[in-house]
Motif scaffolding. Structure first.
Motif, PDB file in Angstrom:
ATOM      1  N   ALA A 183      37.790  33.683  53.364  1.00 14.73           N
ATOM      2  CA  ALA A 183      37.800  33.918  51.928  1.00 14.73           C
ATOM      3  C   ALA A 183      36.765  33.050  51.217  1.00 14.73           C
ATOM      4  O   ALA A 183      36.076  33.516  50.293  1.00 14.73           O
ATOM      5  CB  ALA A 183      39.197  33.649  51.364  1.00 14.73           C
ATOM      6  N   THR A 187      33.682  34.720  49.254  1.00 12.11           N
ATOM      7  CA  THR A 187      33.499  34.427  47.828  1.00 12.11           C
ATOM      8  C   THR A 187      32.123  33.833  47.564  1.00 12.11           C
ATOM      9  O   THR A 187      31.450  34.192  46.586  1.00 12.11           O
ATOM     10  CB  THR A 187      34.583  33.432  47.348  1.00 12.11           C
ATOM     11  OG1 THR A 187      35.867  34.008  47.575  1.00 12.11           O
ATOM     12  CG2 THR A 187      34.415  33.117  45.872  1.00 12.11           C
ATOM     13  N   HIS A 188      31.687  32.946  48.438  1.00  7.65           N
ATOM     14  CA  HIS A 188      30.365  32.336  48.291  1.00  7.65           C
ATOM     15  C   HIS A 188      29.274  33.400  48.414  1.00  7.65           C
ATOM     16  O   HIS A 188      28.289  33.380  47.666  1.00  7.65           O
ATOM     17  CB  HIS A 188      30.170  31.259  49.373  1.00  7.65           C
ATOM     18  CG  HIS A 188      28.923  30.451  49.201  1.00  7.65           C
ATOM     19  ND1 HIS A 188      28.831  29.385  48.335  1.00  7.65           N
ATOM     20  CD2 HIS A 188      27.695  30.559  49.795  1.00  7.65           C
ATOM     21  CE1 HIS A 188      27.620  28.867  48.395  1.00  7.65           C
ATOM     22  NE2 HIS A 188      26.906  29.553  49.274  1.00  7.65           N
ATOM     23  N   VAL A 190      29.559  36.653  47.770  1.00  6.32           N
ATOM     24  CA  VAL A 190      29.593  37.516  46.584  1.00  6.32           C
ATOM     25  C   VAL A 190      28.911  36.827  45.411  1.00  6.32           C
ATOM     26  O   VAL A 190      28.145  37.444  44.652  1.00  6.32           O
ATOM     27  CB  VAL A 190      31.057  37.875  46.230  1.00  6.32           C
ATOM     28  CG1 VAL A 190      31.116  38.559  44.863  1.00  6.32           C
ATOM     29  CG2 VAL A 190      31.648  38.776  47.312  1.00  6.32           C
ATOM     30  N   ARG A 191      29.185  35.524  45.265  1.00  7.36           N
ATOM     31  CA  ARG A 191      28.607  34.761  44.153  1.00  7.36           C
ATOM     32  C   ARG A 191      27.089  34.742  44.216  1.00  7.36           C
ATOM     33  O   ARG A 191      26.414  34.763  43.182  1.00  7.36           O
ATOM     34  CB  ARG A 191      29.146  33.333  44.172  1.00  7.36           C
ATOM     35  CG  ARG A 191      28.697  32.473  42.988  1.00  7.36           C
ATOM     36  CD  ARG A 191      29.218  31.051  43.092  1.00  7.36           C
ATOM     37  NE  ARG A 191      30.668  31.049  43.188  1.00  7.36           N
ATOM     38  CZ  ARG A 191      31.342  30.462  44.162  1.00  7.36           C
ATOM     39  NH1 ARG A 191      30.693  29.834  45.144  1.00  7.36           N
ATOM     40  NH2 ARG A 191      32.657  30.479  44.177  1.00  7.36           N
ATOM     41  N   TYR A 196      28.029  37.452  53.574  1.00  4.92           N
ATOM     42  CA  TYR A 196      28.433  36.111  53.995  1.00  4.92           C
ATOM     43  C   TYR A 196      28.204  35.883  55.486  1.00  4.92           C
ATOM     44  O   TYR A 196      27.986  34.750  55.932  1.00  4.92           O
ATOM     45  CB  TYR A 196      29.899  35.855  53.632  1.00  4.92           C
ATOM     46  CG  TYR A 196      30.911  36.412  54.602  1.00  4.92           C
ATOM     47  CD1 TYR A 196      31.386  35.643  55.660  1.00  4.92           C
ATOM     48  CD2 TYR A 196      31.397  37.714  54.480  1.00  4.92           C
ATOM     49  CE1 TYR A 196      32.311  36.139  56.560  1.00  4.92           C
ATOM     50  CE2 TYR A 196      32.324  38.216  55.374  1.00  4.92           C
ATOM     51  CZ  TYR A 196      32.779  37.427  56.415  1.00  4.92           C
ATOM     52  OH  TYR A 196      33.698  37.932  57.307  1.00  4.92           O
ATOM     53  N   GLN A 210      35.484  22.520  47.667  1.00  7.87           N
ATOM     54  CA  GLN A 210      36.682  22.998  46.966  1.00  7.87           C
ATOM     55  C   GLN A 210      37.620  21.854  46.583  1.00  7.87           C
ATOM     56  O   GLN A 210      38.572  22.053  45.849  1.00  7.87           O
ATOM     57  CB  GLN A 210      37.447  23.992  47.862  1.00  7.87           C
ATOM     58  CG  GLN A 210      36.591  25.085  48.464  1.00  7.87           C
ATOM     59  CD  GLN A 210      35.765  25.824  47.426  1.00  7.87           C
ATOM     60  OE1 GLN A 210      36.290  26.278  46.409  1.00  7.87           O
ATOM     61  NE2 GLN A 210      34.464  25.958  47.686  1.00  7.87           N
TER      62      GLN A 210
END
Length: 211
Positions: A183, A187-188, A190-191, A196, A210
């Motif tokens: 995850a 997320t990284h 997508v950002r 990924y 995090q």
């Protein structure tokens, strides 16, 4: 610091001149051994590489001693070289064991650079590494970046440091679930508008961000 400079750092100018003369005699023997005792002449680039390999082994050994300065004076240079060569070979064996531990603790991830480095890249090193004549080299494909990477060293010393750090990172990541890590990577990606799986991203570093 290269191996030549590292040796010189232990000596004064007069001693450096004496040691260099003895090293050149040792190099002549290495050239003969390299050519299978068929010639004492090789291209300049080859001679330079053989010389650097010899110094690499010697420096690796001297750096394990409590007083390299004293050892360089007390021991025969040939003895230092052979001790260093044996040490380098031991490091190769140690690295094979470290790689097994890295594989046993590997993070379950689709990150291509991570998997390729472990399954292919490091293997390339063992296939091509020559402790005697090219100890300071070591061709391999290492794409996965470490959280802390010492690139001031080369050859088996670099591979050894890399595997030790990667093993530590694997053990750190073992405290986090596969889905959690996936995850974070997803997320990284997508950002930053990236797949990924193709990112050159360190997993431990991403987890630490995090906190």
């Amino acid at each position: 610091m290269n191996s030549n400079a590292a040796i010189a750092a232990f000596l004064n100018p007069d001693e450096i001149q004496d040691v260099q003369a003895r090293l050149l005699n040792m190099l002549s023997e290495e050239i003969l051994r390299y050519t299978g005792y068929e010639s004492n002449s090789v291209p300049v680039e080859t001679a330079q590489s053989l010389f650097e390999s010899m110094l690499y082994c010697m420096t690796a050994y001297l750096n394990t001693l409590p007083d390299p300065y004293a050892a360089l004076r007390a021991l025969d240079l040939q003895q230092i070289f052979f001790s260093g060569l044996e040490l380098v070979r031991q490091y190769v064996t140690e690295c094979r064991q470290l790689l097994k531990k890295v594989k046993a603790t590997r993070v379950q991830t689709e990150l291509i650079a991570y998997n390729h480095t472990i399954d292919v890249g490091i293997k390339e090193f063992f296939q091509s590494y020559d402790p005697r004549f090219h100890a300071h080299e070591g061709a391999c494909t290492i794409d996965y970046p470490l959280c802390q990477d010492d690139q001031d060293v080369t050859g088996v010393l670099y591979i050894r440091n890399y595997l030790m750090e990667l093993l530590e990172e694997n053990e750190f990541c073992a405290g986090y679930g596969k889905n959690y890590i996936r995850a974070l990577l997803l997320t990284h990606g997508v950002r930053h508008h990236l797949d990924y799986r193709e990112m050159l991203m360190n997993i431990k570093e991403l987890i630490l961000e995090q906190k």
